[in-house]
Design an enzyme around this catalytic site. Structure first.
Site, mmCIF file in Angstrom:
data_model
loop_
_atom_site.group_PDB
_atom_site.id
_atom_site.type_symbol
_atom_site.label_atom_id
_atom_site.label_comp_id
_atom_site.label_asym_id
_atom_site.label_seq_id
_atom_site.Cartn_x
_atom_site.Cartn_y
_atom_site.Cartn_z
ATOM 1 N N GLY A 176 0.808 -1.216 0.000
ATOM 2 C CA GLY A 176 0.000 0.000 0.000
ATOM 3 C C GLY A 176 0.838 1.262 0.000
ATOM 4 O O GLY A 176 0.324 2.359 -0.190
ATOM 5 N N ALA A 227 11.900 1.820 -0.062
ATOM 6 C CA ALA A 227 11.865 2.763 -1.190
ATOM 7 C C ALA A 227 13.266 3.225 -1.572
ATOM 8 O O ALA A 227 13.642 3.195 -2.750
ATOM 9 C CB ALA A 227 10.968 3.952 -0.868
ATOM 10 N N ARG A 283 14.482 13.926 -0.383
ATOM 11 C CA ARG A 283 13.761 14.060 -1.649
ATOM 12 C C ARG A 283 12.564 13.107 -1.665
ATOM 13 O O ARG A 283 12.653 11.988 -1.167
ATOM 14 C CB ARG A 283 14.707 13.688 -2.788
ATOM 15 N N ASN A 322 7.658 10.455 -4.929
ATOM 16 C CA ASN A 322 6.301 10.750 -5.393
ATOM 17 C C ASN A 322 5.546 11.435 -4.251
ATOM 18 O O ASN A 322 5.098 10.775 -3.318
ATOM 19 C CB ASN A 322 5.591 9.458 -5.810
ATOM 20 N N PRO A 323 5.438 12.760 -4.309
ATOM 21 C CA PRO A 323 4.843 13.503 -3.186
ATOM 22 C C PRO A 323 3.419 13.053 -2.856
ATOM 23 O O PRO A 323 3.013 13.097 -1.692
ATOM 24 C CB PRO A 323 4.840 14.959 -3.684
ATOM 25 N N GLY A 329 13.596 7.792 4.654
ATOM 26 C CA GLY A 329 12.416 6.965 4.932
ATOM 27 C C GLY A 329 11.177 7.814 5.230
ATOM 28 O O GLY A 329 11.264 8.892 5.817
ATOM 29 N N GLY A 365 7.724 5.934 5.499
ATOM 30 C CA GLY A 365 6.579 5.121 5.926
ATOM 31 C C GLY A 365 6.249 5.171 7.405
ATOM 32 O O GLY A 365 5.092 4.977 7.785
ATOM 33 N N GLU A 366 7.224 5.383 8.254
ATOM 34 C CA GLU A 366 6.964 5.281 9.686
ATOM 35 C C GLU A 366 7.026 6.607 10.439
ATOM 36 O O GLU A 366 6.368 6.775 11.458
ATOM 37 C CB GLU A 366 7.952 4.296 10.316
HETATM 38 N N1 MCN Z 1 8.397 7.449 -0.685
HETATM 39 C C1 MCN Z 1 8.730 8.486 -1.543
HETATM 40 N N2 MCN Z 1 9.881 9.198 -1.342
HETATM 41 C C2 MCN Z 1 10.747 8.841 -0.353
HETATM 42 C C3 MCN Z 1 10.460 7.730 0.472
HETATM 43 C C4 MCN Z 1 9.267 7.047 0.282
HETATM 44 O O1 MCN Z 1 7.969 8.782 -2.465
HETATM 45 N N3 MCN Z 1 11.868 9.539 -0.161
HETATM 46 C C5 MCN Z 1 7.054 6.836 -0.773
HETATM 47 C C6 MCN Z 1 6.949 5.716 -1.788
HETATM 48 O O2 MCN Z 1 5.648 5.692 -2.332
HETATM 49 C C7 MCN Z 1 7.196 4.465 -0.942
HETATM 50 C C8 MCN Z 1 6.566 4.858 0.386
HETATM 51 O O3 MCN Z 1 6.723 6.277 0.483
HETATM 52 O O4 MCN Z 1 6.580 3.343 -1.508
HETATM 53 C C9 MCN Z 1 7.189 4.181 1.625
HETATM 54 O O5 MCN Z 1 8.578 4.172 1.516
HETATM 55 P P1 MCN Z 1 9.563 3.801 2.728
HETATM 56 O O6 MCN Z 1 9.548 4.869 3.730
HETATM 57 O O7 MCN Z 1 10.851 3.382 2.150
HETATM 58 O O8 MCN Z 1 8.884 2.528 3.441
HETATM 59 P P2 MCN Z 1 8.840 1.030 2.901
HETATM 60 O O9 MCN Z 1 8.579 1.015 1.475
HETATM 61 O O10 MCN Z 1 9.973 0.262 3.474
HETATM 62 O O11 MCN Z 1 7.468 0.536 3.564
HETATM 63 C C10 MCN Z 1 7.411 0.078 4.863
HETATM 64 C C11 MCN Z 1 6.833 1.118 5.800
HETATM 65 C C12 MCN Z 1 6.669 0.517 7.127
HETATM 66 S S1 MCN Z 1 8.057 -0.060 7.857
HETATM 67 C C13 MCN Z 1 5.431 0.365 7.691
HETATM 68 S S2 MCN Z 1 5.294 -0.312 9.243
HETATM 69 C C14 MCN Z 1 4.260 0.787 6.975
HETATM 70 C C15 MCN Z 1 4.546 1.840 5.978
HETATM 71 O O12 MCN Z 1 5.619 1.600 5.239
HETATM 72 N N4 MCN Z 1 3.262 -0.069 6.718
HETATM 73 C C16 MCN Z 1 2.304 0.292 5.799
HETATM 74 N N5 MCN Z 1 3.479 2.327 5.304
HETATM 75 C C17 MCN Z 1 2.407 1.530 5.087
HETATM 76 N N6 MCN Z 1 1.444 1.905 4.205
HETATM 77 C C18 MCN Z 1 0.423 1.061 3.952
HETATM 78 N N7 MCN Z 1 -0.523 1.454 3.076
HETATM 79 N N8 MCN Z 1 0.318 -0.156 4.557
HETATM 80 C C19 MCN Z 1 1.232 -0.555 5.457
HETATM 81 O O13 MCN Z 1 1.153 -1.750 6.032
HETATM 82 MO MO1 MOS Z 2 7.505 -1.448 9.737
HETATM 83 S S1 MOS Z 2 6.920 -1.735 11.670
HETATM 84 O O1 MOS Z 2 9.200 -1.609 10.127
HETATM 85 O O2 MOS Z 2 7.134 -2.983 9.024
#
Ligand code: MCN
Ligand code: MOS
Length: 763
Positions: free
Chosen positions: A472, A515, A653, A656-657, A727, A729-730
């Protein structure tokens, strides 16, 4: 295999890195066209249903299965009596004990809700009925329900998590102003929309698993090791995932049970873990408690931080929820001491839940800073800026990038913070007390290697292939953008194929590391593919570019042409036809040159061996954020509503905003849930999770969520990743709960130090 068909959205620039392309698979998911793991049509399925223990501690004496076995449709009943012949798998770091058997249906019970048996029948309904006929007798021993159980004690110190520099106790004693407070967070759960489960199918000694996963290669290896198979014999498919949030990074006991049943029966087995069973088939965020002491000068210069934290763990494994994870890096402080304990209780081993460690840690330090500001009579924003950390005081290393000052400034500006009247209970509208609070957050940049494959087909379509997953977050989308930009091929010519352990290996979608890692791999591979294509065009016998005298060509808009001056220009299918090339396939990874052997590669895609933490190099690398929350507390009823939030982030950076803003908002929404609703309740008599369903374990609904304004203040950070992102996502969840708790204090003058902020604590 499902192929993503990208849809056109907005301008061409949306298809490049940094563009606001909409989710590739979004329409498929909302229209039901996306096939989730348990929906794969597999013939001749048998259905397994789990049975979980109803005591917290003791032994299974007997599972009398005679009646159940005689029930209609029942094929097999597995109990602790059955030796499934499995061996223990490796841990996260690739370490594996020798010759250690593994029993996914244990006789010794260490928590209520542990899987102890399974019934497999022709239909799920038949299995559910037969379970009622099982007679289970236990030898029950006294257990420890949770962290608050008087029998729990103080647990044990985790030495590797004890950190100190300077002389914190002495500096605290000498400080003009001090505060000391204890903060608590309850058990919290992932409650992803898609529950856990799998279908397992054997073809001889080949095992195929359809299971939602955050890490296909590592989970495939888990199964291979349990069953003593060569790694290549297991294929794990996870094309779409309905959320994981940390719960789907490793194969779990129920997976071993389903795959064992399939092997015994010689037919495929589907096992859907029920919603209540989800609460104990993998651990959520552990309950925590922490004491923080801060010492400062009269004008608010921080002198010392003393932190003592504890989190509950299971009686079998020490899993610390690191309440000291954010404490040392948010502020400038010369004297610091932190210690963490784990307290074993009869629970499933807790696990990673979005922002593990940092999240409860920020709740402690960010509430404590607010308490200090209040004692000093100082604006909490000013206190944070005054103690701004110019470097990482724990390691002494410079930050790679840290735009937290800008986040605080721009967040405050957008929120209108300067209009705050600082005294508690000084802002109201009728019977509603209004409060404004701040909470900062952080999450480390974690770097991991990944691989990718690019296939340019004769049709001109380009496939981007990786075992990485999209649960997602937007992986499909950003990889199409990355490949489009590096190759010079329009986004609608690109297909992205993910989520299969037969594809090239990848970092985990965890620790917000995917990512940065996988865009690096795809960028490298796409660049190599483009170079190979140009090489072919220049050198292939029948190529029209052969005699142009050019030493390079350019690829743009899906056409290949002579960079300068006159010459042919061809579309990719035209070129492929001219040179008689059916397809071009290029695979690359981001491992160092001396780690290209098979063993190194396998370890890289299946363990944390090659993962680098935020301070392993010359710099200290983290994402940062500042949340500004407005709450309205009903003076008569104590109900709390979050009425407005502004959050500013430094994540480097943004690839994808649109995806990023959605990630941030998702994190903030989870943070609001954590602040106001989420609380795993435990029955003190038997350690049972009482509210193990989404009716009683409350998460926010749309009506609970106000307008969330998110702002990016980041700059590209090329130390953090190949394309400059950190990062995302978190970090969004980190700091939300303290911002809200601080706002509630500002509104009411009441300091609630244990989450969630329910009305009973405010009346
Ligand atoms: N991204 C971006 N530019 C960046 C970094 C990230 O555009 N500089 C965007 C991208 O669309 C990328 C997303 O953010 O796909 C997440 O990137 P990243 O921070 O690298 O995280 P991961 O891809 O490793 O995803 C895991 C992270 C974690 S650890 C948890 S917990 C979490 C999260 O993502 N669980 C999620 N977001 C979630 N989102 C959804 N919908 N569902 C989960 O279970
Ligand atoms: Mo996220 S809790 O590191 O899958």
């Amino acid at each position: 295999m499902t192929i993503m068909e990208p849809r056109k959205h907005g301008s061409a620039a949306d298809g490049l890195v940094g563009g606001r392309l909409s989710r590739f698979e979004g329409q498929m998911k909302v229209t039901g066209a996306a096939t989730y793991a348990l929906e794969y049509p597999v013939e001749n399925l048998a259905h397994a249903v789990l049975v979980q223990s109803t005591i917290a501690s003791g032994r299974v004496l007997l599972v009398d299965k005679a009646e159940a076995l005689a029930a209609p449709g029942v094929l097999l009943v597995l109990t602790p009596e059955d030796d499934l012949g499995l061996m223990t798998k490796s841990d996260w770091f690739g370490n594996r004990p020798d010759n250690q058997p593994y029993a996914p249906l244990p006789r010794e019970i260490s928590y209520n809700g542990e899987t102890i048996a399974a019934v497999i029948a022709e239909s799920r309904e038949q299995a559910v009925e037969a379970i009622k006929l099982l007679r289970i007798t236990y030898d029950e021993t006294p257990g420890v329900a949770d962290l608050h159980d008087p029998k729990a004690g103080d647990g044990k110190v985790m030495d590797n998590l004890s950190v100190s520099w300077g002389d914190a106790e002495a500096a605290l004693a000498a400080s003009a102003v001090t505060i000391e407070a204890e903060y608590q967070t309850p058990r919290e759960y992932h409650v992803a929309m898609e529950p856990h489960g799998l279908t397992a199918k054997w073809d001889g000694d080949q095992l195929t698993i359809w299971e939602p996963s955050q890490w296909t290669h590592a989970m495939a290896l888990n199964y291979a090791e349990w069953f003593g198979l060569p790694p290549d014999n297991v294929r794990l498919i996870s094309t779409f995932v309905g959320g994981g949030f940390g719960s789907k990074g490793a194969a779990l006991a129920y997976g071993a049970v389903a795959a064992s049943a399939a092997r015994k029966l010689g037919r495929p087995v589907k096992l859907a873990v029920t919603r209540p069973q989800n609460f104990t088939s993998y651990g959520g965020r552990a309950a925590t408690r922490q004491t923080i002491k801060l010492g400062a000068t009269k004008d608010g210069v921080l002198q010392a931080i003393v932190h003592r934290g504890a989190s509950e763990t299971s009686v079998t494994t020490d899993y610390p929820e690191q309440t000291g994870a954010a404490t040392p890096i948010l502020y400038k402080v010369e004297n610091y001491s932190s210690q963490s304990r784990v307290v074993p209780v009869n629970t499933v081993t807790p696990g990673a839940l979005r922002g593990p460690g940092k999240n409860p840690s920020a709740f402690g330090i960010e509430c404590a800073m607010d308490e200090l500001a209040s004692k000093l009579g100082m604006d909490p924003l000013e206190l944070r800026l005054k103690n701004y950390a110019d470097r990482d005081y724990q390691t002494g290393k410079p930050w790679s990038t840290r735009m937290l000052r800008e986040a605080l400034a721009q967040g405050a500006e957008a929120f209108g913070w300067s209009k705050r009247s600082h005294a508690p209970r000084s802002m109201r509208e009728g019977r509603q007390l209004i409060g404004w609070g701040i909470g900062c957050g952080t999450f480390p940049v974690i770097q991991a290697p990944s691989a990718a494959m690019i296939r340019i087909l004769a049709s001109g379509r380009v496939e981007v292939v990786s075992g990485a997953i999209d649960m997602g977050q937007g992986t499909y989308t950003i990889l199409a953008q990355t490949a489009s930009e590096a190759l010079g091929v329009p986004i609608d010519q690109i297909d992205v194929l993910l989520g299969d352990s037969r594809m090239p290996g990848s970092a985990i979608a965890g620790g917000s590391m995917l990512a940065g890692s996988i865009t690096g791999a795809v960028h490298k591979t796409a660049t190599a593919a483009r170079d190979e294509l140009i090489g072919l065009a220049l050198n292939a016998p029948n190529s029209p570019f052969r005699d142009t005298g050019a030493n390079t060509l350019s690829v743009a808009g899906g056409r290949i042409s002579v960079t300068r001056g006159e010459g042919p220009s061809m579309s990719l299918p035209e070129l492929m036809a001219a040179i008689g090339q059916a397809e071009l396939e290029v695979t690359r990874n981001t491992l160092p040159d001396d780690a290209q052997g098979a063993a190194d590669q396998n370890a890289a895609w299946t363990s944390m061996k090659r993962v680098e933490g935020p301070t392993m190099g010359e710099f200290s690398m983290h994402s940062w954020c500042a949340h500004f929350a407005e709450v309205r507390v009903d003076e008569d009823f104590g109900t709390v509503r979050v009425s407005r939030m502004v959050s500013a982030f430094d994540c480097g950076r943004l690839y994808n905003p649109k995806m990023v803003e959605s990630q941030w908002r998702g994190g903030i929404i989870m943070g609001i849930g954590q602040a106001l609703f989420e609380e795993g309740m435990v029955d003190g008599r038997n350690g049972r999770t009482v509210n193990n369903n989404v009716g009683d374990y409350l998460v926010p609904t749309n009506a609970d969520i106000p307008d969330l304004q998110v702002i990016s203040v980041g700059v590209p950070d090329l130390k953090a990743s190949a394309l400059g992102g950190k990062g995302v996502g978190e970090v969004g969840i980190v700091g939300v709960a303290p911002a809200i708790a601080n706002a509630v204090f500002h509104a009411t003058g009441k300091r609630v130090r244990d989450l969630p902020l329910t009305l009973d604590k405010l009346l």
